[in-house]
Design a protein around this motif. Structure first.
Motif, short mmCIF file in Angstrom:
data_model
loop_
_atom_site.label_atom_id
_atom_site.label_comp_id
_atom_site.label_asym_id
_atom_site.label_seq_id
_atom_site.Cartn_x
_atom_site.Cartn_y
_atom_site.Cartn_z
N VAL A 41 0.87 -1.17 0.00
CA VAL A 41 0.00 0.00 0.00
C VAL A 41 0.91 1.22 0.00
N PHE A 42 0.63 2.15 -0.90
CA PHE A 42 1.44 3.36 -0.99
C PHE A 42 0.74 4.51 -0.27
N GLN A 43 1.53 5.49 0.13
CA GLN A 43 1.02 6.68 0.80
C GLN A 43 0.52 7.67 -0.25
N THR A 44 -0.70 7.45 -0.73
CA THR A 44 -1.29 8.34 -1.72
C THR A 44 -2.57 8.94 -1.15
N THR A 45 -2.89 10.13 -1.63
CA THR A 45 -4.12 10.79 -1.19
C THR A 45 -4.81 11.38 -2.40
N PRO A 46 -6.08 11.54 -2.40
CA PRO A 46 -7.02 11.20 -1.35
C PRO A 46 -7.43 9.73 -1.37
N ILE A 68 -8.30 -4.03 -19.00
CA ILE A 68 -8.78 -3.39 -20.22
C ILE A 68 -10.21 -2.89 -19.99
N GLY A 69 -10.44 -1.67 -20.40
CA GLY A 69 -11.75 -1.06 -20.21
C GLY A 69 -11.81 -0.16 -18.99
N ALA A 70 -10.86 -0.29 -18.08
CA ALA A 70 -10.83 0.58 -16.90
C ALA A 70 -9.85 1.73 -17.16
N ALA A 71 -10.20 2.90 -16.69
CA ALA A 71 -9.31 4.06 -16.81
C ALA A 71 -8.68 4.31 -15.45
N ILE A 72 -7.35 4.24 -15.40
CA ILE A 72 -6.63 4.47 -14.15
C ILE A 72 -5.79 5.73 -14.33
N TRP A 73 -6.16 6.76 -13.64
CA TRP A 73 -5.47 8.05 -13.71
C TRP A 73 -4.89 8.37 -12.34
N LEU A 74 -3.64 8.80 -12.33
CA LEU A 74 -2.98 9.23 -11.11
C LEU A 74 -2.48 10.66 -11.30
N HIS A 75 -2.59 11.46 -10.25
CA HIS A 75 -2.10 12.83 -10.28
C HIS A 75 -0.62 12.83 -9.92
N ALA A 76 0.15 13.68 -10.60
CA ALA A 76 1.58 13.83 -10.30
C ALA A 76 1.93 15.31 -10.40
N ARG A 115 -2.43 0.02 -18.17
CA ARG A 115 -2.22 1.34 -18.76
C ARG A 115 -2.60 2.39 -17.72
N ILE A 116 -1.62 3.19 -17.37
CA ILE A 116 -1.78 4.20 -16.33
C ILE A 116 -1.59 5.57 -16.97
N THR A 117 -2.52 6.48 -16.70
CA THR A 117 -2.41 7.84 -17.19
C THR A 117 -2.02 8.74 -16.03
N LEU A 118 -1.03 9.59 -16.28
CA LEU A 118 -0.63 10.59 -15.30
C LEU A 118 -1.06 11.96 -15.80
N HIS A 119 -1.46 12.83 -14.88
CA HIS A 119 -1.82 14.20 -15.22
C HIS A 119 -1.37 15.11 -14.09
N ASP A 120 -1.21 16.41 -14.38
CA ASP A 120 -0.69 17.30 -13.35
C ASP A 120 -1.64 18.39 -12.89
N ARG A 121 -2.86 18.42 -13.41
CA ARG A 121 -3.82 19.42 -12.95
C ARG A 121 -4.82 18.74 -12.03
N ALA A 122 -4.88 19.22 -10.80
CA ALA A 122 -5.78 18.62 -9.80
C ALA A 122 -7.22 19.02 -10.05
#
Length: 122
Positions: A41-46, A68-76, A115-122
């Motif tokens: 488990v990583f220390q991610t929020t929220p 496949i079919g799921a969208a996984i987006w993480l903020h960076a 497939r992981i998408t990263l984005h920088d705008r909260a």
């Protein structure tokens, strides 16, 4: 009582230690001291983000793209720097960086093919 929203995200990993190292080294995630022995488990929020051993009865051996079919987006905070580290490390970039409504955004494939998408705008 209504559902209030997502609270936890977990991906199954073929090699838990290798996937943990990938997410720590390339994305800068930090492991939380909490968590069961079959998971990281990583220390991610929220929302908590974790990797776990493959669940009994699940076979990812012949799955090229799990989830496949799921969208996984993480903020960076520095999407471009993460992109550049992944490229330098020889990892697969699925969609090159663009600037759009969610800021700087790109998609990569993790060691298990998620497939992981990263984005920088909260």
């Amino acid at each position: 009582m209504p559902v209030t929203g997502p609270d936890f995200l977990s991906l199954q990993a073929r090699d838990l230690a290798a996937s943990q190292a990938f997410y720590e080294n390339y994305l800068g995630l930090i492991r939380s001291p909490a968590g069961p022995p079959h998971a990281v488990v990583f220390q991610t929020t929220p929302i908590a983000f974790a990797l776990r051993d493959i669940a009994p009865g699940t076979d990812l051996t012949d799955v090229a793209q799990p989830g496949i079919g799921a969208a996984i987006w993480l903020h960076a905070t520095d999407v471009q720097a993460i992109h550049d580290r992944l490229v330098a490390g020889g990892h697969t970039i699925v969609a090159d960086p663009i600037d759009g409504p969610f800021g700087r955004t790109f998609t990569f494939s993790d060691p298990d093919g998620y497939r992981i998408t990263l984005h920088d705008r909260a």
